[in-house]
Every structure is written in structure tokens, then in C-alpha cells.
Scaffold this motif. Structure first.
Motif, PDB file in Angstrom:
ATOM      1  N   VAL A  65     -28.105   2.442 -14.257  1.00  0.00           N
ATOM      2  CA  VAL A  65     -27.677   3.274 -13.134  1.00  0.00           C
ATOM      3  C   VAL A  65     -26.412   4.029 -13.539  1.00  0.00           C
ATOM      4  O   VAL A  65     -25.409   3.430 -13.949  1.00  0.00           O
ATOM      5  N   ASP A  73     -18.786   2.385 -12.417  1.00  0.00           N
ATOM      6  CA  ASP A  73     -19.848   1.439 -12.097  1.00  0.00           C
ATOM      7  C   ASP A  73     -19.626   0.698 -10.787  1.00  0.00           C
ATOM      8  O   ASP A  73     -20.577   0.162 -10.217  1.00  0.00           O
ATOM      9  N   THR A  76     -21.830   1.854  -7.926  1.00  0.00           N
ATOM     10  CA  THR A  76     -23.266   1.541  -7.950  1.00  0.00           C
ATOM     11  C   THR A  76     -23.538   0.045  -7.840  1.00  0.00           C
ATOM     12  O   THR A  76     -24.690  -0.374  -7.973  1.00  0.00           O
ATOM     13  N   ARG A  80     -27.220  -1.829  -7.475  1.00  0.00           N
ATOM     14  CA  ARG A  80     -27.655  -2.700  -8.565  1.00  0.00           C
ATOM     15  C   ARG A  80     -27.898  -4.127  -8.075  1.00  0.00           C
ATOM     16  O   ARG A  80     -28.812  -4.802  -8.556  1.00  0.00           O
ATOM     17  N   GLN A  84     -31.417  -6.110  -8.305  1.00  0.00           N
ATOM     18  CA  GLN A  84     -31.501  -7.463  -8.860  1.00  0.00           C
ATOM     19  C   GLN A  84     -32.255  -8.392  -7.915  1.00  0.00           C
ATOM     20  O   GLN A  84     -33.019  -9.249  -8.361  1.00  0.00           O
ATOM     21  N   PRO A  90     -30.715  -4.854 -13.652  1.00  0.00           N
ATOM     22  CA  PRO A  90     -29.910  -3.631 -13.559  1.00  0.00           C
ATOM     23  C   PRO A  90     -28.679  -3.668 -14.468  1.00  0.00           C
ATOM     24  O   PRO A  90     -28.047  -4.707 -14.647  1.00  0.00           O
ATOM     25  N   TRP A  91     -28.355  -2.508 -15.011  1.00  0.00           N
ATOM     26  CA  TRP A  91     -27.187  -2.338 -15.868  1.00  0.00           C
ATOM     27  C   TRP A  91     -26.390  -1.132 -15.372  1.00  0.00           C
ATOM     28  O   TRP A  91     -26.967  -0.148 -14.894  1.00  0.00           O
TER      29      TRP A  91
END
Length: 280
Positions: A65, A73, A76, A80, A84, A90-91
Motif C-alpha cells: 500500500v 505509512d 495507511t 492495512r 490483514q 499487507p506491507w
């Protein structure tokens, strides 16, 4: 009486290029002011959770993402965490704040995608919010063998740099000319993988016309999905989350347009949440 010389035919103008046809105008100031409703969209996640939790489950594949302009990050994390809970891996993009494709950023993003692909042993889906969607689309064009699908949220790939209310912020944050920057890429061209553009006609930052993917003869697996949302709230919007979950849950090689699923007996409420993107 002397005959008149024949009139020279008018010179035909060259047909306008694709760049000349790009949407130019940004959203109105009224729509920009309405971006404050992003707080309401975030607050709507809690009452929407029982329904969101019923979304199709994933098969465990990795999802990267990408955050929007001047975000990192942290922005997001909610999305994420939701992914999950649906059995995805998710990364984040893991490159700090997104200040544009400065020196080395695209190379590091490619390295992160390759590392994720090798670590998980399968193709990676890419989700990009606003400017992050440009990264997702361009990485998919360069490394399609590693990308399963691309989903963008309010990403301005089909408009000029003036089709947003954030282009000056981009130039201040990146120290680059956005006009020169966009000349280096074929932004309107679709990636050669299943691609979904989620957008809102009430987006106050990016003109919605700039997020419309034109039909692509080379890749028919492209689509536009409209949701009622603000630009700043797209990453928290319950209707956007459901559409993301539905798109990610599709098995490889078994892609079906989201519009067909909406028309397939989902009821009037579904049609209100996801309007027909082809309407006038």
C-alpha cells in the motif's frame, strides 16, 4: 472578365494529442472545503465494521500500500489492518514520507516490490492512494511479472498537472517541476495487469475526470469504480474498503468487472453506493 484563381483549401489542423485532451480544471473551492468530511468517513468505519467484516476473504497473497502526497505509512495503517483481518499479507511502502519520485525513490520502491515477491513466493497486489497510485501503476508497467493487480484511490493519471488542487504542494515538497516530471511517464496508459481506479465525483483535491481509465484494447481488465467519498477520506471510506476487498479476492485469471457484480441482483442500495461510472 478575368477568372478568379481557385481558393486554396484551408489548412487542416493537426488532431489534438492525448495530452491536449487531458482534463485541466481542478475541483472547485466548494468541493475542496468539503474535504473536512473525511473525519466523518473515518468515524463511519466503526458502525460499518460488521458489514465490512463480511467481505470476501483473501487467499493470503501480499499487498503493498502506497501513501499519498506528503503522507507516510501511518496514513495507511487502518486499511492495512483491515486487509490483514481478511487474510492478506499487507506491507507499507517503507520509504518514509511521499514527497514525489525524488532521486532513488523509484529504485527503492522497485527493490521493495522484488523483495516482497521473493519473500512471499507469489505476485503482489499494489494499492496506491492519490500520488501513491502513480507509483503502483508505474511499477506494474515495469515489473508486471511480479504484480497481481493494481488498485488506485483518487489517483490523477488521466489529467494534466493542473487538474488537482495539490500540484503546488507537490512542487514545494519535491522541489521539482510537476510538468517536467509527468513528461517522463505515460501516465494515462494502463498497466498490463487487472487495474481498478476507485474515484469520487465529489473529490475536492483531484478532478474525478483525471482518475478515469479509458478502455484499453491491450488490457481489457481495466475498470473505474465510483464511490461517494472525499479525497482525504478515500483511504478510510467504508464503500472504498468493500470495493478493495472484492477486487483483491478475485482468483488469478478469473477477473470479473465490479460493475457486473453490482448489476447482478445486489439491490438498489448497492447501486446508490456504487453509481454507474458511465452515466452522464
Amino acid at each position: 472578365m478575368a477568372s478568379q484563381s481557385p481558393r486554396r483549401p484551408a489548412r487542416r489542423k493537426n488532431p489534438p494529442s492525448d495530452a491536449a485532451l487531458l482534463h485541466e480544471a481542478p475541483p472547485s473551492r466548494w468541493l475542496l472545503a468539503l474535504e473536512l468530511r473525511a473525519f466523518w468517513e473515518f468515524g463511519a468505519l466503526l458502525p460499518s465494521w460488521p458489514l465490512l467484516n463480511r467481505a470476501p476473504r483473501g487467499d493470503g497473497h501480499a499487498v503493498m500500500v502506497f501513501p499519498g502526497l506528503s503522507a507516510n505509512d501511518v496514513s495507511t495503517v487502518p486499511l492495512r489492518q483491515y486487509l490483514q483481518s481478511l487474510n492478506y499479507r499487507p506491507w507499507g511502502w517503507e520509504l518514509g514520507f511521499n514527497f514525489g519520485p525524488r532521486a532513488g525513490v523509484l529504485e527503492e520502491a522497485k527493490d521493495n516490490l522484488a523483495r516482497t515477491f521473493e519473500t512471499t513466493g507469489g505476485k503482489v497486489s499494489l494499492i496506491g492512494w492519490s500520488l501513491g497510485g502513480v507509483y503502483a501503476r508505474e511499477l506494474a508497467k515495469e515489473m508486471p511479472h511480479m504484480v497481481r493487480s493494481v488498485i488506485t484511490l483518487g489517483t490523477p493519471f488521466a489529467g494534466s498537472h493542473k487538474a488537482t488542487n495539490a500540484w503546488r504542494i507537490y512542487e514545494l515538497a519535491s522541489g521539482r517541476s510537476i510538468e517536467r516530471e509527468t513528461e517522463n511517464y505515460d501516465l494515462p496508459g494502463a498497466p498490463p495487469v487487472p487495474t481498478t481506479s476507485i474515484y469520487s465525483r465529489t473529490d475536492g483535491v483531484v478532478a474525478w475526470q483525471a482518475s478515469i481509465q479509458k478502455p484499453c484494447p491491450v488490457n481489457p481488465k481495466t475498470e473505474n469504480v465510483e464511490v461517494p467519498a472525499s479525497h482525504l477520506g478515500l483511504g478510510f471510506n467504508p464503500s472504498a474498503w468493500w470495493a478493495i476487498a472484492d477486487r483483491l479476492a478475485q482468483a488469478e485469471g478469473n477477473w470479473q468487472p465490479f460493475a457486473e457484480k453490482v448489476r447482478a441482483g445486489k439491490g438498489r442500495l448497492h447501486g446508490l453506493i456504487y453509481p454507474d461510472p458511465n452515466r452522464a
